[in-house]
Design an enzyme around this catalytic site. Structure first.
Site, PDB file in Angstrom:
ATOM      1  N   ASP A  88       0.846  -1.202   0.000  1.00 29.82           N
ATOM      2  CA  ASP A  88       0.000   0.000   0.000  1.00 29.82           C
ATOM      3  C   ASP A  88       0.881   1.252   0.000  1.00 29.82           C
ATOM      4  O   ASP A  88       1.699   1.429   0.923  1.00 29.82           O
ATOM      5  CB  ASP A  88      -0.848  -0.030   1.288  1.00 29.82           C
ATOM      6  CG  ASP A  88      -2.188   0.638   1.121  1.00 29.82           C
ATOM      7  OD1 ASP A  88      -2.491   1.120   0.019  1.00 29.82           O
ATOM      8  OD2 ASP A  88      -2.940   0.649   2.123  1.00 29.82           O
ATOM      9  N   GLU A 187     -14.341   0.684  -0.898  1.00 27.07           N
ATOM     10  CA  GLU A 187     -14.495   0.714   0.570  1.00 27.07           C
ATOM     11  C   GLU A 187     -15.715   1.542   0.958  1.00 27.07           C
ATOM     12  O   GLU A 187     -15.879   2.692   0.517  1.00 27.07           O
ATOM     13  CB  GLU A 187     -13.224   1.287   1.220  1.00 27.07           C
ATOM     14  CG  GLU A 187     -13.331   1.328   2.744  1.00 27.07           C
ATOM     15  CD  GLU A 187     -12.002   1.492   3.464  1.00 27.07           C
ATOM     16  OE1 GLU A 187     -10.945   1.490   2.802  1.00 27.07           O
ATOM     17  OE2 GLU A 187     -12.036   1.619   4.710  1.00 27.07           O
TER      18      GLU A 187
HETATM   19  O1  KIV Z   1      -4.725  -0.166   4.492  1.00 31.35           O
HETATM   20  C1  KIV Z   1      -5.571  -1.063   4.371  1.00 31.35           C
HETATM   21  O2  KIV Z   1      -5.614  -2.036   5.132  1.00 31.35           O
HETATM   22  C2  KIV Z   1      -6.537  -0.935   3.287  1.00 31.35           C
HETATM   23  C3  KIV Z   1      -7.712  -1.863   3.311  1.00 31.35           C
HETATM   24  C4  KIV Z   1      -8.713  -1.313   4.251  1.00 31.35           C
HETATM   25  C5  KIV Z   1      -8.265  -2.091   1.960  1.00 31.35           C
HETATM   26  O3  KIV Z   1      -6.405  -0.082   2.462  1.00 31.35           O
END
Ligand code: KIV
Length: 287
Positions: A88, A187
């Site tokens: 991410d 989301e």
């Molecule tokens: O950071 C995270 O865990 C996310 C999920 C909620 C999809 O972006």
């Protein structure tokens, strides 16, 4: 488990066959091992780690270095035929400068061992998604409630509740797909809106608080295992209560040590009697 390597093609084929895709977050070596052994398709090293592992109030303080540190730990827990790994991109690692976004996305693959990156945002991110994709890095989009900009959205609120907002989400989704995104997280979106967006896209959608009509589902590990108790969103189903179980075990250990019940013989190393006698007798120091 006898598994073939999970690739983006595997995941796209699942969508074509109508088979739900499973995704969960994980942030370290033991949880990555557990996710792999459970046979989950894809693992997201989410910036949610800022809240559930590092104790920040939101995801915005999370840095590239923190993300890469956790990505490497996860990579070490996942074999080559394990889940597809997504890193991410943290706040301000891709928003300010497109070249920096490409460089940072590359670091997730080269230094973090990830298969793809995820970033938040709709039409405003289209050029960034295209640039990262053109550089050879697969991108997962994320629209609806986007935690890095939750304050701008007025807090953690359901998105796409009016016809106009739902249409905007659909257009964002189509724009991200056209820019090269290979998957899309939705989301906190009403279930019918998410289902319609999922049908409109060729790429798989992964829902979190977006109903059963998505092509797959994701939950934050510490929410679903009952480890994070600061708040629990409505969409979280708790599959275990490991937080209270950890506290119970720690309190039992504390009591055992205080009462000298631990360590017992089973958890101690014993010395051969003859050697003991030789030692204490020979030296004449007694015990
Ligand atoms: O950071 C995270 O865990 C996310 C999920 C909620 C999809 O972006």
């Amino acid at each position: 488990m006898n598994r073939k390597k999970t690739t983006i093609l595997t995941l796209h084929e699942k969508k074509l066959r109508g088979e739900p895709i499973t995704m969960v977050t994980a942030y370290d070596y033991p949880s990555a091992l557990a996710v792999d052994r459970a046979g989950i398709d894809t693992l997201l090293v989410g910036d949610s780690l800022g809240m559930v592992v590092l104790g920040y109030d939101s995801t915005t303080p999370v840095t590239m270095e923190e993300m890469l540190h956790h990505c490497r730990a996860v990579r070490r827990g996942v074999p080559a035929n394990g889940p597809w790994l997504i890193g991410d991109m943290p706040f301000m690692s891709y928003q300010a400068d497109r070249a920096e976004a490409v460089r940072n996305a590359g670091r997730f693959l080269r230094e973090g061992g990830m298969d793809a990156v995820k970033l938040e945002g709709g039409r405003a991110m289209v050029d960034t998604v295209r640039a990262i994709t053109d550089a050879g890095v697969m991108v997962v989009g994320h629209i609806g409630l986007t935690p890095q900009s939750a304050a701008q959205l007025g807090g953690y609120r359901v998105q796409g509740k009016t016809a106009a907002d739902a249409q905007r989400l659909l257009e964002d989704a189509l724009a991200l797909e056209a820019a090269g995104a290979v998957m899309l997280v939705l989301e906190m979106v009403p279930d019918r809106v998410a289902a319609r967006i999922s049908r409109a896209l060729r790429i798989p959608t992964i829902g979190i608080g977006a109903g059963i009509g998505c092509d797959g589902q994701v939950l934050v590990l510490h929410d679903m295992l009952g480890i994070f108790d600061r708040f629990t969103p409505k969409f979280v189903k708790k599959y275990a209560e490991l937080g209270p179980e950890m506290e119970r075990a720690l309190a039992e250990y504390r009591d055992d040590v205080a009462a000298r019940r631990f360590p017992d013989t089973e958890h101690s190393f014993l010395m051969d009697e003859a050697e003991w006698e030789k030692w204490v007798g020979g030296l004449g120091i007694g015990d």
